[in-house]
Design an enzyme around this catalytic site. Sequence first.
Site, PDB file in Angstrom:
ATOM      1  CG  ASP A 284      14.541-116.066   3.193  1.00  0.00           C
ATOM      2  OD1 ASP A 284      14.063-114.650   3.943  1.00  0.00           O
ATOM      3  OD2 ASP A 284      13.400-116.854   2.509  1.00  0.00           O
ATOM      4  CG  ASP A 345      16.094-117.659 -13.060  1.00  0.00           C
ATOM      5  OD1 ASP A 345      14.973-117.790 -12.493  1.00  0.00           O
ATOM      6  OD2 ASP A 345      15.525-118.990 -13.973  1.00  0.00           O
ATOM      7  CG  ASP A 437       4.011-122.862  -7.323  1.00  0.00           C
ATOM      8  OD1 ASP A 437       4.399-123.977  -7.192  1.00  0.00           O
ATOM      9  OD2 ASP A 437       5.796-122.748  -8.752  1.00  0.00           O
TER      10      ASP A 437
END
Length: 703
Positions: A284, A345, A437
């Site tokens: 993105d 990450d 989430d």
Amino acid sequence: MAPSFDWWEKESHKGTPVVVKLQNPNNWSIDELEGPTDDDFLQNGGVPMAADNKRRNKNAKQLTWVLLLKAHKAAGCLTSIASAIFGLTAAVRRRIASGRTDNDAAAGGGAHGRTVKTRFYSCIKAFLWLSVLLLGFEVAAYYKGWHFGAPDLHLQYLYTLTNSPLSVKDVFGSLYSRWVLIRVEYLAPPLQFLANACILLFLIQSVDRLVLCLGCFWVKFKKIKPVPKQGAVDLESGDGGGFFPMVLVQIPMCNEKEVYQQSIAAVCNLEWPKGKLLIQVLDDSDDPTTQLLIKEEVHKWQREDANIVYRHRVIREGYKAGNLKSAMNCSYVRDYEFVAIFDADFQPNPDFLKRTVPHFKDNEELGLVQARWSFVNKDENLLTRLQHINLAFHFEVEQQVNGIFLDFFGFNGTAGVWRIKALEDSGGWLERTTVEDMDIAVRAHLHGWKFVFLNDVECQCELPESYEAYRKQQHRWHSGPMQLFRLCLPDIIRSKISIWKKTNMIFLFFLLRKLILPFYSFTLFCIILPMTMFIPEATLPSWVVCYIPATMSFLNILPAPKSFPFIVPYLLFENTMSVTKFNAMISGLFQLGSAYEWVVTKKSGRSSEGDLISLVEKEPTHQRGVSVPDLEEMQEEIRQQEQKARKKKHNRIYTKELALAFLLLTAATRSLLSAQGIHFYFLLFQGVSFLLVGLDLIGEQVA
């Protein structure tokens, strides 16, 4: 070469012989040698060779050397402490003089902006001097006996004080008498009621924390561990238990040029049949250079026979949830049974899929397998150490206990494997909150899907190293659940799950751990406690201020025993963060503007330093027709961008934390009147903690 002082060889005498080895002023040692016997001192019929006064002189010289070396070492320690204090003072002075605050956007720029900064600097200095003056005055008054022996200001004592013949009946005395009557009749009762209510909530939350710890102890004692129904995976043979379903791996990212290589490389090295694995890099990024770098990295792995594709959205609608939703709409996704998600990450181990996917075998009710996080930079600074304590408790206790006893916990957004059918059955990814989430996890649980947490499967990632990044992350993590609670409450009530599961989700998962915890933490310790110093008729017991918080902090730190020396900073920092969490909770609950703020957490890429160099040094074989960008030019451009970012990057002053610091320090001075030792020390240390955080002296420091 280390000098040795062995005088006893030159002039024999009694005493304890030693050798002083001096490498440098801070590295020296003393070795005791085997002394000479009495026969060595007797000669010519037992006559000593040296007199007693010479022996004393030589021993005194040795002792003088030792004392001088110890004094030098102590002076070195004092110099280091003084240097640290001087550096801290200079940093504080520069921070205040710069005037950069978290409200810079509202302050504007130009001459008006400079005027605002100057006024702000003057106000801060005035508050600091006032606090010091008040502290000195109250300490002097305390030693003169001008203090009350109990926290309550008795009306009889006030009546005697203001009506005795020796008292001066002036306007101040009359006003003060009326102020005491007002606070006794009108202010103290509601404040005491609010304090008692917060104490009750505090005790309930403490019991919940204790029950979780007992559950974790039971899991450890009984060695309870989730295992696949059809036996564990044979990792040594590498056959994955013969269970190799089609797995889709997604890596959502946005302008994360510091870490993109390490995550793509780690995922491309997963041990899984290539024909049954597809990797989606969901980019993105709105920075063209970052897009080209990520695209080239994908092309590089494609040339190395990895089944990987690159997807880019022009419009970043819906943030991460929109990115995942768009990727799941691809036509080829229907060929896959499971999807693993890793943030940019995160670096999964090669055996990650072998240790997670087999849990789905012959377990059609299982919708999610979540792995634990580990951190490459947990010892980088004090802020990362304190974060590690929190997250260690979250995974070791909360996630593990809820997963084993309730088959439900909040999805952590990454390092997890979903059954695609569970995602589709639950309505897929929705962009309605900033915690997509947790949203999908709640909806999946309401549809009857079960979750498994694997505490022994770890996935490496980074912690935010600056307070600014951590503050924004915590704001999103605490405003999103309140948004979700407002939206999901009717669905929870109407769902077909058991009453116990509904109660757990409403009262424990949402209200107690997401709403009550930040509410009482901020209200009780940052508002009510300092107010009780100025309205002493309302009181807080010492066990509320000290003993229970210390016990809860001890329980929180148990999953990270190496962090035990940081238990006091952890307790103070958690109360300091309550202002951010409380503000985020209110924003999410009442749908204020900042509730929908989404900021990608800044990564440092510490585990991937040198990636650009390796990318340039490596010369893969290019396929025909593939246009390869000039990586050296992109490397130089990224360096220039990083230099510009460093110039723009700076530490800030956080006004809310700073204002609370002054409030708590002023309340600490007032507590001296009541001789409340525990309350005074708590307010003092908590005020200093707010001051350090308000001046952004915790976490990454920009030179």
